[in-house]
Design an enzyme around this catalytic site. Structure first.
Site, PDB file in Angstrom:
ATOM      1  N   ASP A 197      32.341  46.516  87.507  1.00 15.83           N
ATOM      2  CA  ASP A 197      32.084  45.197  86.958  1.00 15.83           C
ATOM      3  C   ASP A 197      33.185  44.378  86.504  1.00 15.83           C
ATOM      4  O   ASP A 197      33.769  44.756  85.548  1.00 15.83           O
ATOM      5  CB  ASP A 197      30.563  45.283  86.237  1.00 15.83           C
ATOM      6  CG  ASP A 197      30.253  44.290  85.918  1.00 15.83           C
ATOM      7  OD1 ASP A 197      29.414  43.468  86.896  1.00 15.83           O
ATOM      8  OD2 ASP A 197      30.130  43.741  84.877  1.00 15.83           O
ATOM      9  N   GLU A 259      35.017  44.094  91.494  1.00 14.15           N
ATOM     10  CA  GLU A 259      34.144  43.063  91.602  1.00 14.15           C
ATOM     11  C   GLU A 259      35.167  41.857  90.879  1.00 14.15           C
ATOM     12  O   GLU A 259      35.194  41.860  89.571  1.00 14.15           O
ATOM     13  CB  GLU A 259      32.749  43.132  90.866  1.00 14.15           C
ATOM     14  CG  GLU A 259      32.160  41.782  90.972  1.00 14.15           C
ATOM     15  CD  GLU A 259      31.657  41.029  89.764  1.00 14.15           C
ATOM     16  OE1 GLU A 259      30.674  40.411  89.814  1.00 14.15           O
ATOM     17  OE2 GLU A 259      31.897  41.392  88.832  1.00 14.15           O
TER      18      GLU A 259
END
Ligand code: NOJ
Length: 533
Positions: A197, A259
């Protein structure tokens, strides 16, 4: 099954959003036993791997991207034993399992942040986060509003996301050591990789230089050029090199997926150099408008950039942060839109959106590389575009002062059975976000074995992709019509018509798959065809 030991290079990876996939216990919230029970359906669909969004202990202020304990499962989703069972059963079905890792920030309920608040300014406990006596800059949170929050004794801490998501200080050796340990914890439980993330955010520039522009990550890319002081700093790469060396100690190979809302493609490709991550989500591709010129350009630049570092290219059209592509593509092509759609907003043309979404997905699945699917897209599921504002849970809705509807519309629990309570999401009759009545027509049981359904289109495409080794293939553009995109991957011809008139296929080809029926052998507007000589 993926074709080589380097399984990720051509894998089709299906994103499961645990709270909205399948509810095993009927409390209205999806859970791990619910997922495990439905894994055979994913096997039938023909994917290679699943990626699960966070299911760790969390107060759920950002749907689990606010982690309070990285080594345990939130009771809403099950237990560690349930996670083990899910991993084992997926492996028995030949599916890999990727889990989410959230290293940029913890939850404000994490033991470290509680300790930081209990300790005085200047203490070692505070040093694991980014505390200052005064806000040193006017950075904005991605969800809106200022990125600095004051605590009782007057100090301020940085949160690039929600106020409940304090950013960690990645200059701190304990932070680095902790995440190496968390990696090993899940690797030892058998996971095949991590989706990382906010991979471009861990390291901030040393001076915390001011930056007044709002941040547009999540469904938007910062303009190419010198990166802003909070994103894509050189120091992040050293962290991933260290993580990679941990992963390389495991067999069969485990992967890291970035990401990172970074552009241009060359900049993104730096995350997937040989000693760093294995893949990065191709957000420039997701963001490309539905025009042949722009798609061709981003396909070329993606293949070139990843090719230059020896990595595989990924393709993605939807995820839990953006408007589902069956709705996104139902708006005029060049219109720039804010994240989320609600009552009173311009509504997409659903028919056009689905038609283009089917064409877009078939185009994507014909490309060489690895593809990411988001749960429900195989059903042609649209965004819930008329969700009542009162039920919205995405922190972006409140933090933006209601300027952005946020991401709830793509997170609504998915329909499995047209005539069951909660459309077969679970045994209960409700779901954490209300499902719209149109869910019945998209339900899986209305589509299985129905010729021409979106589900059968995906299933056929995934089967052919596997049989013909398309993921491990290569791309050669063919033809030059302005309104057509056509390439060969091996001997497969992939052709999409964007123009207003139907176009003819080359003489003598045999059509294997088509996103809509052909018009007297010709390819109509917004249709993709797969054909062989
Ligand atoms: C990216 C995740 O995909 C998104 O859902 C989340 O809100 C932010 N990172 C913050 O963790």
């Amino acid at each position: 099954m993926p074709s080589t030991d380097a399984w990720w290079r051509d894998a089709v990876i299906y994103q499961i959003y645990p709270r909205s996939f399948a509810d095993g216990n009927g409390d209205g919230m999806g859970d791990l036993p619910g997922i495990t029970a439905r894994l055979p359906r994913l096997r039938e669909l023909g994917i290679d791997a699943v990626w699960l969004s966070p299911f760790y202990v969390s107060p759920q202020h950002d749907a689990g991207y606010d982690v309070a304990d990285y080594r345990d499962v939130d009771p809403r989703f099950g237990t560690l034993g349930d996670a083990d069972k899910l991993i084992t059963e997926a492996h028995d079905l030949g599916l890999k399992v990727i889990v989410d890792l959230v290293p940029n920030h913890t939850s404000s309920e994490h033991a470290w942040f509680r300790a930081a608040l209990a300790a005085p300014p200047g203490s070692p406990e505070r040093d694991r986060y980014i505390f200052r006596d005064e806000p040193p800059n006017s950075w904005q949170s991605v969800f809106g509003g200022p990125a600095w929050q004051q605590v009782e004794d007057g100090q301020w801490y940085l949160h690039l996301f929600d106020v409940s998501q304090p950013d960690l200080n990645w200059d701190h050796p304990e932070v680095r050591a902790e995440f190496l340990d968390i990696l090993r914890f899940w690797l030892d439980r058998g996971v095949d990789g991590f989706r990382v993330d906010v991979a471009h955010g861990l390291v901030k520039d040393a001076e915390l230089t001011d930056w007044t522009q709002p941040s547009v990550v999540l469904g938007g890319l910062e303009p190419a050029g010198t990166p802003p002081p909070m994103w894509d700093q050189e120091g992040v790469h050293e962290i991933y090199r260290q993580w990679r060396s941990v992963l390389d100690g495991y067999s069969p190979p485990r992967i890291l997926v970035a990401e990172a809302w970074v552009q241009p493609e060359e900049r993104l490709a730096r995350y997937v150099r040989p000693d760093e991550m294995h893949q990065a989500f191709n957000f420039p591709y997701l963001e490309a408008p539905w025009t042949p010129a722009e798609l061709r350009e981003v396909i070329d630049s993606s293949l070139a950039a990843t090719g230059a570092v020896g990595a595989t290219t990924t393709w993605v059209l939807s995820n839990h942060d953006v408007v589902r592509h069956a709705s996104r593509l139902g708006f005029p092509v060049t219109e720039k839109r804010k994240p989320g759609i609600g009552i009173g907003d311009p509504q997409p043309d659903t028919g056009l959106g689905l038609r283009r979404a089917r064409a877009a997905s078939l185009l994507m699945l014909g490309l060489p590389g690895s593809a990411y699917l988001y749960q429900g897209e195989e059903l042609g599921l649209p965004e819930h575009t008329t969700l009542a504002d009162e039920v919205r849970q995405d922190p972006a809705w409140e933090r933006s002062g209601h300027a952005e509807r946020g991401r709830d519309g793509c997170r609504v629990p998915i329909p499995w059975e047209a005539d069951a309570p909660s459309y077969g999401f679970g045994p209960g009759d409700h779901s954490w976000l209300p499902q719209p009545a149109v869910w019945a027509e998209y339900a899986l049981d209305r589509q299985v074995d129905v010729p021409g359904s979106t589900y059968e289109l995906y299933r056929s495409a995934l089967r052919l992709r596997r049989e013909r080794g398309l993921g491990a293939g290569s791309l050669a553009w063919t033809g030059s019509a302005e309104s057509v995109l056509a390439f060969r991957n091996g001997d497969l011809l992939v052709l999409t018509n964007f123009g207003p008139e139907p176009v003819a296929l080359p003489d003598g080809v045999r059509v294997l798959l088509s996103s809509e029926p052909l018009d007297d052998g010709r390819v109509p507007t917004d249709v993709t065809v797969w054909a062989v000589p």
